[in-house]
Design a protein around this motif. Structure first.
Motif, PDB file in Angstrom:
ATOM      1  N   UNK A 121      29.505 -19.782  -1.557  1.00 20.39           N
ATOM      2  CA  UNK A 121      29.288 -19.879   0.250  1.00 20.39           C
ATOM      3  C   UNK A 121      30.217 -19.616   0.814  1.00 20.39           C
ATOM      4  N   UNK A 122      31.654 -20.124   0.240  1.00 15.39           N
ATOM      5  CA  UNK A 122      32.806 -19.722   1.210  1.00 15.39           C
ATOM      6  C   UNK A 122      33.137 -18.268   1.229  1.00 15.39           C
ATOM      7  N   UNK A 123      32.969 -17.769  -0.077  1.00 14.65           N
ATOM      8  CA  UNK A 123      33.187 -16.357  -0.118  1.00 14.65           C
ATOM      9  C   UNK A 123      32.258 -15.646   0.998  1.00 14.65           C
ATOM     10  N   UNK A 124      30.892 -16.001   0.969  1.00 12.79           N
ATOM     11  CA  UNK A 124      29.902 -15.393   1.714  1.00 12.79           C
ATOM     12  C   UNK A 124      30.416 -15.455   2.959  1.00 12.79           C
ATOM     13  N   UNK A 125      30.824 -16.556   3.666  1.00 10.34           N
ATOM     14  CA  UNK A 125      31.257 -16.909   4.934  1.00 10.34           C
ATOM     15  C   UNK A 125      32.466 -16.076   5.457  1.00 10.34           C
ATOM     16  N   UNK A 126      33.454 -15.924   4.307  1.00 12.05           N
ATOM     17  CA  UNK A 126      34.852 -15.384   4.720  1.00 12.05           C
ATOM     18  C   UNK A 126      34.284 -13.620   4.928  1.00 12.05           C
ATOM     19  N   UNK A 127      33.214 -13.017   4.140  1.00 11.29           N
ATOM     20  CA  UNK A 127      32.768 -11.608   4.136  1.00 11.29           C
ATOM     21  C   UNK A 127      32.143 -11.408   5.656  1.00 11.29           C
ATOM     22  N   UNK A 128      31.215 -12.431   5.960  1.00  9.62           N
ATOM     23  CA  UNK A 128      30.688 -12.501   7.406  1.00  9.62           C
ATOM     24  C   UNK A 128      31.871 -12.478   8.378  1.00  9.62           C
ATOM     25  N   UNK A 141      23.266  -8.002  -0.053  1.00  9.64           N
ATOM     26  CA  UNK A 141      23.694  -7.134  -1.219  1.00  9.64           C
ATOM     27  C   UNK A 141      24.804  -7.954  -2.113  1.00  9.64           C
ATOM     28  N   UNK A 142      25.691  -8.641  -1.145  1.00  8.33           N
ATOM     29  CA  UNK A 142      26.641  -9.451  -1.952  1.00  8.33           C
ATOM     30  C   UNK A 142      26.009 -10.792  -2.747  1.00  8.33           C
ATOM     31  N   UNK A 143      24.867 -11.307  -2.196  1.00  6.53           N
ATOM     32  CA  UNK A 143      24.326 -12.257  -2.772  1.00  6.53           C
ATOM     33  C   UNK A 143      23.493 -11.865  -4.195  1.00  6.53           C
ATOM     34  N   UNK A 144      22.979 -10.788  -3.985  1.00 11.39           N
ATOM     35  CA  UNK A 144      22.417 -10.115  -5.356  1.00 11.39           C
ATOM     36  C   UNK A 144      23.495  -9.960  -6.234  1.00 11.39           C
ATOM     37  N   UNK A 145      24.557  -9.153  -5.922  1.00 13.57           N
ATOM     38  CA  UNK A 145      25.697  -9.103  -6.872  1.00 13.57           C
ATOM     39  C   UNK A 145      26.023 -10.155  -7.515  1.00 13.57           C
TER      40      UNK A 145
END
Length: 71
Positions: free
Chosen positions: A32-39, A58-62
């Motif tokens: 979750x933290x990495x996803x937020x960082x990406x966003x 895409x990131x979540x699928x990977x």
């Protein structure tokens, strides 16, 4: 004596299950933290919202495929 040994084994099993759950929760929180960082990084670069959402999916699928292959 047999009952005591069985109780010790059950406690050990419970502890290892608890550790596995803790690792899974930590992994989810990190993702979750990495996803937020990406966003935030994509927003800072001026990427349109629609492309950010696509990148997030895409990131979540990977990440999900990576988690499944780790088990």
């Amino acid at each position: 004596m047999n009952l005591q040994m069985r109780l010790k084994d059950e406690r050990r099993l419970g502890l290892s299950e608890g550790r596995a759950e803790g690792r899974a929760k930590g992994r989810d929180e990190m993702q979750d933290e990495m996803t937020l960082g990406l966003i935030h990084a994509l927003q800072a670069q001026g990427m349109p919202q629609k492309q950010i959402v696509e990148a997030q999916h895409y990131y979540e699928q990977v990440a999900q495929a990576d988690n499944e292959s780790a088990h």
